[in-house]
Write a protein that holds these residues in place. Structure first.
Motif, PDB file in Angstrom:
ATOM      1  N   UNK A   1       9.902  54.186  24.828  1.00 66.76           N
ATOM      2  CA  UNK A   1      10.967  54.538  23.655  1.00 66.76           C
ATOM      3  C   UNK A   1      12.240  54.939  24.259  1.00 66.76           C
ATOM      4  N   UNK A   2      12.454  55.533  25.520  1.00 67.71           N
ATOM      5  CA  UNK A   2      13.713  55.633  25.898  1.00 67.71           C
ATOM      6  C   UNK A   2      14.530  54.570  26.274  1.00 67.71           C
ATOM      7  N   UNK A   3      13.574  53.303  26.594  1.00 64.23           N
ATOM      8  CA  UNK A   3      14.581  52.334  26.856  1.00 64.23           C
ATOM      9  C   UNK A   3      14.875  51.417  25.548  1.00 64.23           C
ATOM     10  N   UNK A   4      14.657  51.835  24.496  1.00 63.39           N
ATOM     11  CA  UNK A   4      14.874  50.723  23.172  1.00 63.39           C
ATOM     12  C   UNK A   4      16.252  50.796  22.980  1.00 63.39           C
ATOM     13  N   UNK A   5      16.737  52.006  23.057  1.00 63.60           N
ATOM     14  CA  UNK A   5      18.311  52.010  22.889  1.00 63.60           C
ATOM     15  C   UNK A   5      19.196  51.209  23.710  1.00 63.60           C
ATOM     16  N   UNK A   6      18.857  51.118  24.917  1.00 58.15           N
ATOM     17  CA  UNK A   6      19.628  50.496  26.139  1.00 58.15           C
ATOM     18  C   UNK A   6      19.330  48.921  25.973  1.00 58.15           C
ATOM     19  N   UNK A   7      17.992  48.596  25.447  1.00 61.62           N
ATOM     20  CA  UNK A   7      17.620  47.213  25.143  1.00 61.62           C
ATOM     21  C   UNK A   7      18.604  46.884  23.960  1.00 61.62           C
ATOM     22  N   UNK A   8      18.645  47.577  22.775  1.00 59.53           N
ATOM     23  CA  UNK A   8      19.412  47.459  21.848  1.00 59.53           C
ATOM     24  C   UNK A   8      21.048  46.953  22.226  1.00 59.53           C
ATOM     25  N   UNK A   9      21.679  47.776  22.995  1.00 61.13           N
ATOM     26  CA  UNK A   9      22.950  47.730  23.499  1.00 61.13           C
ATOM     27  C   UNK A   9      22.949  46.484  24.296  1.00 61.13           C
TER      28      UNK A   9
ATOM     29  N   UNK B   1      14.915  43.838  33.139  1.00 53.92           N
ATOM     30  CA  UNK B   1      13.773  44.716  33.170  1.00 53.92           C
ATOM     31  C   UNK B   1      13.532  45.832  31.913  1.00 53.92           C
ATOM     32  N   UNK B   2      14.267  45.529  30.859  1.00 53.58           N
ATOM     33  CA  UNK B   2      14.002  46.173  29.609  1.00 53.58           C
ATOM     34  C   UNK B   2      13.139  46.317  28.632  1.00 53.58           C
ATOM     35  N   UNK B   3      12.363  44.887  28.641  1.00 56.38           N
ATOM     36  CA  UNK B   3      11.200  44.747  27.771  1.00 56.38           C
ATOM     37  C   UNK B   3      10.926  43.540  27.992  1.00 56.38           C
ATOM     38  N   UNK B   4       9.868  43.328  27.022  1.00 56.05           N
ATOM     39  CA  UNK B   4       9.074  41.619  27.021  1.00 56.05           C
ATOM     40  C   UNK B   4       9.090  41.199  25.809  1.00 56.05           C
ATOM     41  N   UNK B   5       9.474  39.877  25.648  1.00 63.63           N
ATOM     42  CA  UNK B   5       9.386  39.110  24.488  1.00 63.63           C
ATOM     43  C   UNK B   5       7.929  38.921  23.929  1.00 63.63           C
ATOM     44  N   UNK B   6       7.431  39.418  22.803  1.00 60.08           N
ATOM     45  CA  UNK B   6       6.070  39.276  22.432  1.00 60.08           C
ATOM     46  C   UNK B   6       5.869  38.229  21.485  1.00 60.08           C
ATOM     47  N   UNK B   7       7.046  37.687  20.858  1.00 63.29           N
ATOM     48  CA  UNK B   7       6.826  36.323  20.037  1.00 63.29           C
ATOM     49  C   UNK B   7       8.317  35.777  19.785  1.00 63.29           C
ATOM     50  N   UNK B   8       8.436  34.531  19.692  1.00 61.03           N
ATOM     51  CA  UNK B   8       9.245  33.557  19.435  1.00 61.03           C
ATOM     52  C   UNK B   8       8.531  32.480  18.602  1.00 61.03           C
ATOM     53  N   UNK B   9       9.041  32.579  17.278  1.00 63.30           N
ATOM     54  CA  UNK B   9       8.581  31.721  16.196  1.00 63.30           C
ATOM     55  C   UNK B   9       9.208  31.126  15.215  1.00 63.30           C
TER      56      UNK B   9
END
Length: 267
Positions: free
Chosen positions: A160-168, A242-250
């Protein structure tokens, strides 16, 4: 409702729903959704102001990745995608209406059962990134403009804390570079919200509401034309910082309203 409250044009919220009709029910599902549910279950409701349906034929399904997806198992599940824009600030009112009308549709036998919801959620708008700056359609035009394709990308932040950083990172660094010289005119970014406890039983509760981001890439050409050049490697690109993982590209193409075009190309 109309005399007070927000009534702007921005897509403050979205309904994004990816559904798999059961084998043998492709044509019947398509006709039910387009002839009835698209209107009575969505477009006729207050504060939904745009909608569009998309389809993934079998060859498009086979382009999806990663194979071990937290969104779709198998990753090819979910032939049809529907996207709707909801007026900013009107989500609560719309949700009360949609729960009520869908309960009524269910009582009246107007809910098609031979389908599975793969990825269905209401989402809040977080950002829109444009390829061409001020030129071209805005995000509130995206579901009306005749785009020839759409790519759905789902990313789970590390926490949850990393989502804002990922968005930016997506907004300021990743997406502007990926959009340059690509067939995508814009990318809209949303985050899912929990469904109400009185939702219909056939729609599962939304996962990843504190970590997930949903991206919609709107394409000016068929996604197959430059898939390898423009849309492979998104898993590695997101993983690198290192901010997240792509779970789907469709990838998807638009349906042709009033027809069963593509319904015989899903298996």
């Amino acid at each position: 409702m109309a005399s007070v409250g927000p009534y702007g044009v921005r897509p403050g919220h979205a309904l994004i729903t990816m559904v798999e009709p059961h084998p043998g029910h492709e044509h019947a599902y398509n006709r039910w959704y387009e002839d009835d549910h698209y209107i009575a279950g969505a477009m006729a409701m207050p504060w939904i102001y745009a909608g569009r349906r998309w389809v993934a034929t079998r060859d498009l399904q086979l382009l999806r990745y990663p194979a071990e997806s937290a969104v779709a198992q198998p990753v090819t599940a979910g032939c049809y995608l529907s996207t709707y824009w909801i007026t900013e600030g009107r989500y609560g009112e719309h949700m009360r209406w949609t729960v009520a009308i869908n309960k009524r549709l269910n009582r009246d036998g107007r809910v098609y059962r031979d389908r599975t919801h793969i990825f269905t959620s209401f989402q809040d708008h977080q950002a829109t990134v444009y390829r061409d700056g001020a030129a071209g359609p805005r995000d509130h035009h995206a579901l009306d403009h005749p785009y020839r394709g759409l790519v759905l990308q789902v990313i789970d932040a590390a926490g949850p804390a990393e989502r804002a950083e990922l968005l930016e990172w997506l907004r300021a660094r990743h997406l502007p570079g990926r959009l340059k010289d690509s067939p995508a005119a814009m990318v809209t970014v949303f985050r899912p919200t929990p469904l109400p406890v009185d939702r219909m039983s056939y729609v599962k509760q939304v996962e990843g509401t504190d970590t997930r981001l949903t991206l919609l890439w709107f394409l000016e050409e068929d996604p197959r034309e430059r898939w390898e050049a423009c849309f492979t490697g998104l898993t590695e690109a997101v993983a690198e910082p290192g901010l997240g993982r792509t779970e789907l590209v469709a990838p998807f193409i638009p349906t042709i309203p009033g027809t069963d075009t593509y319904a015989d190309q899903l298996r």
